[in-house]
Design a protein around this motif. Structure first.
Motif, PDB file in Angstrom:
ATOM      1  N   LYS A 412      15.967  16.717  48.027  1.00 48.23           N
ATOM      2  CA  LYS A 412      14.519  16.506  47.890  1.00 48.23           C
ATOM      3  C   LYS A 412      14.025  15.689  49.082  1.00 48.23           C
ATOM      4  N   GLU A 414      12.182  13.170  49.398  1.00 45.87           N
ATOM      5  CA  GLU A 414      12.158  11.696  49.297  1.00 45.87           C
ATOM      6  C   GLU A 414      13.510  11.055  49.595  1.00 45.87           C
ATOM      7  N   GLU A 439       8.852  20.203  49.212  1.00 44.06           N
ATOM      8  CA  GLU A 439       9.681  19.222  48.486  1.00 44.06           C
ATOM      9  C   GLU A 439      11.147  19.235  48.885  1.00 44.06           C
ATOM     10  N   SER A 464      21.229  10.264  46.441  1.00 44.86           N
ATOM     11  CA  SER A 464      20.162  11.248  46.185  1.00 44.86           C
ATOM     12  C   SER A 464      19.891  11.383  44.687  1.00 44.86           C
TER      13      SER A 464
END
Length: 598
Positions: A412, A414, A439, A464
Motif C-alpha cells: 500500500k 502509505e 493506493e 507493512s
C-alpha cells in the motif's frame, strides 16, 4: 479424450484456492457428506495447522454438462513463494489454470509470478474473482486490475465466492468450454510425465503421472528414462480422494502407478515413463532442475542415527522434489547433510516434517547461501563456497561474489517509506517504483540473497502491517566485500557458528552474537571467553564468569597475605581446568543466532 480437462489453481497465499477446490469437489459430487471437511485436499496435519498448502494435490472429478460426461483432473497448488517448484510441476501437467484473485486484497506479487509461469507454458487462463461476498471486497477496482494484467475482457472474469458456493457452476462451465482438451496420439508408444511421487511404507513408491501419448496398462513392462530402469506396472489407476485401480490409463489422463520400487532414489520427478519393449525416443522437455536459495546443515542429534536420517531425507525428497542434499561433516556436530532449500519457510517445514513423519530430531545450522571465491594464484578458477569454512585464506583471496536477486514488493502507498528503509538497510538498491493504482505500489530492488535469508520476510510483514507481498528471482552473481566472522569459545573456533558477512555489518553482528551466546551458555567451573574474530583480529569479546567457591571463608581476620595465598591457589586451579575443559553449546544457541533482531 475430447472430454478430459486438466487444470490447476494458481493464486497468492490465502486467496481461497483450497476452499474453491472444496466447492468444486462438492458440486461434482466427488465427496460424500461423510467425507466432507474444510480444506479437504490439505491432507497433512502441518498444512491444516498453519492454514497453508505445502504440497500440490491431484484429484479427478466426473461432471455431466449438457448431457455429456466430462473427466476433470484438478491439481491444487501451494501459494507461498517457497513452494513455487511445486507450482511449476503442476503447470507442466495441465492445459489450463484458474487464476484466483481475492476481491478484498487484489493482485499480489505471487499471483503475478505464478501467472507468468502459466503463460510460459501456453496455458489457457480463466480469471476468477473470489470472496466477492466480503464487506471489504472491491470487485470493480480489482476487475480493472485483472483486465490490465491479462488484457482480457471484463466479461471473461467470473465473480465467485468459494465460501458460499456462488459462481461455481460458471467456473465448471468455463473449464469445459475454454480449456482445450489434451492433445496426444493414442497410437504412439507410451510417453508419460511424472509430476509427483509419495512413499508408501507398505507398497513402495507411488508415482503420479500424466499420459501425453499412448496408454499404460496394468501389468505392462515400463521403463523410467532418466534412470534407465524397467519395472512391471503392478497397479495403475486414477486419483479420486482414494486411489481407484483401473485396467488402463489412456492418453491425456492423469493417474498413479505402483511398481513396488522400494528405493526412493530410483524415481525422479520430471522423468518420462515409456514402454520397455517399444520405448519412445524423445524425453519430455521443459522440466528445470530446482535452484536452491538457502543452504543449511542438518545433523542428527545422535551421530549413530546418520544412516536413518539419510533414509528419511530420501523418502522426503520423493514427496518434495525441491529438497536438495549432500553429505558433509562438521568438527562440532559430526556427520550430517548440507541441504538446499527454496527459502526459510521451506527449511522450517522440512525440519517439522522430519520430526513428525520420521521421528528424527535434528540440529539445523545457521542458514547461508552459496558464494563464488576467486584466488590470486588462479584468477579464473571459481571456488564454490557453501560453508564459511570453505573460504580460502584472506592472503590468497582475490575477490568474492555473492548471489543477487530481483525483489518485487507490492504494498500500500502509505508503507512505501518503511519498506524502502528496510530494503536499503539490507543493502538493497531501488531499481523501479510503479504505482499500479493510487493506493498500490510495486517496488523493485536489486538485493543480496544473503540479506533476505534470515528475517527479511517477517520484518517486511511487520513494517507493512501484513500488507506487503514479496516475490524474487535470481539475477546472477556480483562482487561484494565479504569477510568471514568466526566465533571462538575458550579459544577454539566453533565452525557451526561461523558466518560470511558484509564488512559493514561484521562488527555489529559479531558483537550481538557474542552477547546472545553469553546469555545462553551455562556457567562452568572456569571463565569462558566468547570472542568474534575476522581472521586473527578479535572484534568483540564477552566472558561467561566462572562459578567460584568462597575459599577465603575460613580466614576470619588475620593478614591479607593469607587470603591472597588461597586466592592465588584457586586461580591456578581454574587456569589448569580451563586448559583441559571443553564447552558444550546448547541447541538453543544455534537457533538464537538466527533471531538476533528479537
Amino acid at each position: 479424450m475430447k472430454n478430459i480437462r486438466n487444470f490447476c489453481i494458481i493464486a497468492h497465499i490465502d486467496h481461497g484456492k483450497s476452499t474453491l477446490a472444496d466447492r468444486l469437489l462438492d458440486t461434482t459430487a466427488t465427496v460424500t457428506a461423510r467425507e466432507k471437511q474444510e480444506q479437504l485436499l490439505d491432507s497433512m496435519d502441518l498444512e491444516r495447522e498453519r492454514g497453508i498448502t505445502i504440497k500440490s494435490h491431484a484429484v479427478q472429478m466426473d461432471y455431466e454438462f449438457e448431457g455429456e460426461k466430462y473427466t476433470l483432473n484438478l491439481i491444487d497448488t501451494p501459494g507461498h513463494v517457497d513452494f513455487s517448484y511445486e507450482v511449476s510441476r503442476s503447470i507442466a501437467a495441465c492445459e489450463g489454470a484458474l487464476l484466483v484473485v481475492d476481491a478484498a486484497q487484489s493482485i499480489q506479487a505471487q499471483t503475478i509470478s505464478n501467472l507468468y509461469l502459466a503463460l510460459e507454458n501456453d496455458l489457457e487462463i480463466i480469471p476468477v474473482l473470489n470472496k466477492i461476498d466480503l464487506p471489504s471486497a472491491n470487485p470493480e477496482e480489482v476487475t480493472d486490475d485483472i483486465v490490465d494484467l491479462l488484457g482480457c475482457d471484463p466479461e471473461e472474469i467470473i465473480p465467485a465466492s468459494a465460501k458460499t458456493g456462488l459462481g461455481i457452476d460458471e467456473i465448471l462451465e468455463a473449464i469445459i468450454k475454454r480449456i482445450p482438451a489434451p492433445k496426444g496420439n493414442p497410437d504412439e508408444s507410451l510417453q508419460a510425465l511424472i509430476f509427483d511421487s509419495v512413499y508408501n511404507p507398505f507398497r513402495g513408491v507411488e508415482t503420479y503421472f500424466r499420459v501425453l501419448n499412448g496408454e499404460i496398462k496394468k501389468g505392462q513392462h515400463v521403463k523410467f528414462m532418466a534412470t534407465g530402469k524397467s519395472y512391471d506396472a503392478n497397479e495403475v489407476g486414477t486419483l479420486k480422494l482414494k486411489q481407484l485401480p483401473k485396467q488402463v490409463i489412456k492418453t491425456g489422463d492423469v493417474g498413479y502407478l505402483i511398481t513396488g520400487i522400494k528405493d526412493a532414489r530410483e524415481v525422479k520427478v520430471g522423468d518420462t515413463i515409456t514402454d520397455a519393449e517399444s520405448p519412445t525416443t524423445n524425453m519430455i522437455a521443459g522440466f528445470e532442475d530446482v535452484k536452491p536459495m538457502v543452504f543449511a546443515g542438518i545433523y542428527p542429534v545422535d551421530t549413530e542415527e546418520y544412516e536413518e536420517l539419510r533414509t528419511s531425507m530420501e523418502k522426503l525428497q520423493l514427496n518434495d522434489a525441491s529438497l536438495v542434499f549432500q553429505p558433509e561433516s562438521s568438527a562440532a556436530l559430526g556427520f550430517g547433510f548440507r541441504c538446499g532449500f527454496l527459502g526459510m519457510l521451506h527449511l522450517e517445514i522440512i525440519q517439522e516434517r522430519l520430526e513428525r513423519e520420521f521421528d528424527m530430531t535434528v540440529i539445523t545450522t545457521v542458514p547461508n547461501v552459496s558464494y563464488h571465491a576467486y584466488t590470486n594464484k588462479e584468477p579464473d578458477e571459481v571456488i564454490l563456497v557453501n560453508n564459511p569454512s570453505d573460504l580460502p585464506e584472506p592472503s590468497t583471496l582475490d575477490r568474492v561474489e555473492e548471489p543477487f536477486i530481483k525483489a518485487t514488493i507490492i504494498t500500500k502507498a502509505e508503507f512505501v517509506g518503511p519498506v524502502m528503509s528496510l530494503c536499503i538497510e539490507k543493502r538493497g538498491e531501488i531499481v523501479n517504483q510503479t504505482y499500479l493504482t493510487t493506493e498500490r505500489v510495486e517496488l523493485t530492488f536489486d538485493m543480496p540473497l544473503a540479506e533476505i535469508v534470515f528475517d527479511f520476510y517477517d520484518r517486511l510483514k511487520t513494517v507493512s502491517r501484513g500488507y506487503a507481498s514479496f516475490d524474487y528471482a535470481p539475477i546472477g552473481m556480483r562482487e561484494s566485500h565479504l569477510v568471514k566472522v568466526d566465533v571462538l569459545l575458550n579459544g577454539n573456533t566453533v565452525d557451526a557458528l561461523s558466518a560470511l558477512l558484509h564488512r559493514d555489518n561484521a562488527y555489529d553482528i559479531g558483537k550481538r552474537m557474542c552477547e546472545k551466546l553469553k546469555e545462553l551458555i551455562p556457567r562452568q567451573q572456569f571463565d569462558i571467553p566468547i570472542q568474534a574474530a575476522i581472521g586473527s583480529k578479535i572484534i568483540s569479546r564477552e566472558t561467561v564468569k566462572a562459578l567460584r567457591k568462597d575459599v577465603t571463608a575460613k580466614c576470619y581476620g588475620g593478614d591479607i597475605s593469607r587470603k591472597r595465598k588461597l586466592l592465588e591457589k584457586q586461580k591456578k586451579g581454574k587456569k589448569r581446568m580451563r586448559a583441559v575443559g571443553n564447552v558444550e553449546i546448547p541447541q538453543e544457541a544455534f537457533m538464537a543466532v538466527l533471531k538476533l533482531n528479537d
